[in-house]
Enzyme design. Sequence first.
Site, PDB file in Angstrom:
ATOM      1  N   ARG A 330     -62.116 -30.339 -36.938  1.00  0.00           N
ATOM      2  CA  ARG A 330     -63.529 -30.809 -37.231  1.00  0.00           C
ATOM      3  C   ARG A 330     -63.887 -29.912 -38.593  1.00  0.00           C
ATOM      4  NH1 ARG A 330     -67.286 -30.117 -34.863  1.00  0.00           N
ATOM      5  NH2 ARG A 330     -68.610 -31.727 -35.684  1.00  0.00           N
ATOM      6  N   CYS A 361     -50.900 -23.461 -43.719  1.00  0.00           N
ATOM      7  CA  CYS A 361     -50.685 -23.181 -45.096  1.00  0.00           C
ATOM      8  C   CYS A 361     -51.606 -24.106 -45.856  1.00  0.00           C
ATOM      9  CB  CYS A 361     -49.325 -23.460 -45.609  1.00  0.00           C
ATOM     10  SG  CYS A 361     -48.137 -22.415 -44.595  1.00  0.00           S
TER      11      CYS A 361
END
Length: 435
Positions: A330, A361
Amino acid sequence: MHSFHYNNGSLHCEGVDLQELAKQHGTPLYVYSQATIVDHFTRLDSALSEVDHLVCYATKANSNLAVLNLLAKRGAGFDIVSGGELFRIIQAGGDPSKCTFAGVGKARAEIQYALEQGIGCFNAESEAEVQRLNDIAGEMGKKAPVALRVNPNVDAKTHKYISTGKSDNKFGINFENIPDAYARAAELPNITLRGVQMHIGSQLTSVDPFVEAVKKVTPLVEDLKNNYGIEFFSIGGGIGIVYEDSLASNEPSWWSPDSASDEQATPITIEAYAEALVPLLKPLGLTIFLEPGRLIAGNAGVLLTEVLYEKKGSSKTFEIIDAGMNDLIRPALYQGHHDIVPVKEPTSAETTPVDIVGPVCESGDFFAQDRELPKLSEGDVIAVLSAGAYGFVMASNYNSRPFPAEILVDGTESHVIRKRQTYDDLIAGELIPGS
Ligand SMILES: *Cc1c(COP(=O)(O)O)cnc(C)c1O
């Protein structure tokens, strides 16, 4: 209501110590409160008692079988958006005839499956879909129960990714075209017109757009009732929840929601929602369907995660945690705000600004930026609050990170309702050609 509070220096979910749960099951870990889920459902259900209605929980918000089962046992219907969700409802003991099937892109196989299972209604989002429903029902010697989704072209005043009721959204059929669309659908031999539906967006923080939309479509709904004998009007979901200051009823001393950054949401209470809408809906004499998702599950869940490292940058302090955007997307997807609190209750009111970031990453992999939090240390468990809806269901295996486990708390008991994925689970189903 929700059931997360400090007790004896440690954050609890109902009667269960979250520090203990984290120790027992590891992190990241989703934890849900049964009492909160049930309370939200029953309060909404009784607030609507003056009109004939059915609460169809929006399955996509949190589709764990245990959560669906809790609601099915209490008489809920379900709003679904895929064949997979219908399968879950059936496995959880839900009744397909109390399900509405939404979504702009229902595939053939999904339509066939839903017809076989006796779906309550398809909420069709285009005339092409109505034609497809008619054709498939005909091939199967069945009639497809159908409602059309009207796009009322009102501004829900929410994030653009979760606004669905404007004419430039992909959802529904334009308000102006609805009478003709019903007239054409009524000509089709394998369609039964059962209702009309709308859903203007998610995380609405005011009742005004709901009121505006209902008022706008009321004359249309009356015409459809008179002309086609429709039985229900679904007003959709979208009731917003408090993402900030959500522990307020049990405020710890260091807690100062005013220092929290962005949109301080004013939540809609269930009571205010019902009070505004029931008088508009009652005169219609139809069954009213509601499709709440976030309202039921959002504040019923937290994501527990451990601080792995603290890293001081030139201008910022990063707390690197063992949950990532693959576990809860979210913040990255909608700039969604989640309150974050240490599970061990802070003893001092002092705070410092930190960035809470995950191990994935991607620079978008953060949970909070420049957030004033009590001093954290490696090994501390923290709780990302309001993670019960659109949390686990949006998790992915990105970076080959196994799905977290899910726990349902009931009073002083806790139940594993989904096991943590293993490395073997990660590669299940993958094949190397020739081997
Ligand atoms: C997502 C969705 C809902 C639920 O929205 P919430 O904001 O979680 O209440 C209801 N109806 C439809 C058609 C949806 O797509």
